[in-house]
Design an enzyme around this catalytic site. Sequence first.
Site, PDB file in Angstrom:
ATOM      1  N   GLU A   1       0.862  -1.178   0.000  1.00  7.69           N
ATOM      2  CA  GLU A   1       0.000   0.000   0.000  1.00  7.69           C
ATOM      3  C   GLU A   1       0.900   1.230   0.000  1.00  7.69           C
ATOM      4  O   GLU A   1       1.820   1.333   0.812  1.00  7.69           O
ATOM      5  CB  GLU A   1      -0.896   0.031   1.236  1.00  7.69           C
ATOM      6  CG  GLU A   1      -1.997  -0.999   1.234  1.00  7.69           C
ATOM      7  CD  GLU A   1      -2.827  -0.952   2.511  1.00  7.69           C
ATOM      8  OE1 GLU A   1      -2.626  -0.017   3.322  1.00  7.69           O
ATOM      9  OE2 GLU A   1      -3.646  -1.857   2.712  1.00  7.69           O
TER      10      GLU A   1
ATOM     11  N   ASP B   1      -6.211   8.957   9.881  1.00  7.28           N
ATOM     12  CA  ASP B   1      -4.895   8.463  10.271  1.00  7.28           C
ATOM     13  C   ASP B   1      -4.429   9.072  11.587  1.00  7.28           C
ATOM     14  O   ASP B   1      -4.758  10.210  11.927  1.00  7.28           O
ATOM     15  CB  ASP B   1      -3.876   8.773   9.178  1.00  7.28           C
ATOM     16  CG  ASP B   1      -4.136   7.955   7.926  1.00  7.28           C
ATOM     17  OD1 ASP B   1      -4.122   6.723   8.049  1.00  7.28           O
ATOM     18  OD2 ASP B   1      -4.367   8.536   6.855  1.00  7.28           O
TER      19      ASP B   1
ATOM     20  N   TYR C   1     -10.656  -4.940   3.395  1.00  7.91           N
ATOM     21  CA  TYR C   1      -9.721  -4.500   4.439  1.00  7.91           C
ATOM     22  C   TYR C   1     -10.523  -4.350   5.726  1.00  7.91           C
ATOM     23  O   TYR C   1     -11.354  -3.462   5.852  1.00  7.91           O
ATOM     24  CB  TYR C   1      -9.097  -3.171   4.011  1.00  7.91           C
ATOM     25  CG  TYR C   1      -7.992  -2.637   4.886  1.00  7.91           C
ATOM     26  CD1 TYR C   1      -7.988  -2.791   6.269  1.00  7.91           C
ATOM     27  CD2 TYR C   1      -6.924  -1.936   4.330  1.00  7.91           C
ATOM     28  CE1 TYR C   1      -6.967  -2.299   7.057  1.00  7.91           C
ATOM     29  CE2 TYR C   1      -5.908  -1.420   5.102  1.00  7.91           C
ATOM     30  CZ  TYR C   1      -5.931  -1.594   6.468  1.00  7.91           C
ATOM     31  OH  TYR C   1      -4.930  -1.085   7.251  1.00  7.91           O
TER      32      TYR C   1
END
Length: 278
Positions: free
Chosen positions: A53, A64, A179
């Site tokens: 990734e 994040d 994911y």
Amino acid sequence: MSTESGRIAKRFAALKAEGRAGLVTFITAGDPDLETCRALLDGLPAAGADLIELGLPFSDPMADGPAIQAASLRALHAGTTARKTLDLVRGFRTKDADTPVILMGYYNPIHAYGVDRFLADAVAAGVDGLIIVDLPPEEDEELCIPALKAGVNFIRLATPTTDEKRLPAVLQNTSGFVYYVSIAGITGTASADNAAVAGAVDRLKSHTDLPVAVGFGIKTPEQAANIARVADAAVVGSAIVTRIADGLDAAGKARPGLVEDVLGFVRDLAAGVRRARG
């Protein structure tokens, strides 16, 4: 190339044939600078990364944690753009034709680039998939559907709060793999409970034939091995990005040995994943 026969599908088929899970590694494009990032990217497959990734730097990466936020800022300060990110992939492809590369990030840089132009350039560079964390299924016409038509996998996140009612919408146009975000919250914070992850993977697999990769909170080879026992892949991002940050001097420049140290850490993670199933 169709999304069903591309590099991601081939890699997961090969992992299944080997009887093991994969290691998915994350780095931010251009972190801490383009030259160092290029060396890291080129070295990841030999260090044991099965899929890569590559973060698209963005000034407001709201999903994040501090480590990847800081990496994004370092990359932007180093002059990294979406175009230069694609150039990194293009250069990588001259050395490695097989390892899947997935761009992960936010929609804004792609929207600014122009969706059709971005997808054409991404395919030409050798990008295999996209993970765009701020585009929900309701916005599939924006990027997901055009990506699939272009032959680019669109990989969706499922979380501990994705309930049975929401899951079909999340999975509808997902391709490549699912994911699973093993913890609620931002990247690089808490670590997941193994039993909870195993239950979540089982639940996802009852709804889809796609491989399930599990990330968020994996910091050590032992934690990666625990995930690799129950999932099709373990995703490690913040721990690798933190290792990069640890290799910078006071001015934020890469110290000698940074690349070798980070790749050594990836080797340890890969060894954990590979021995997970005995």
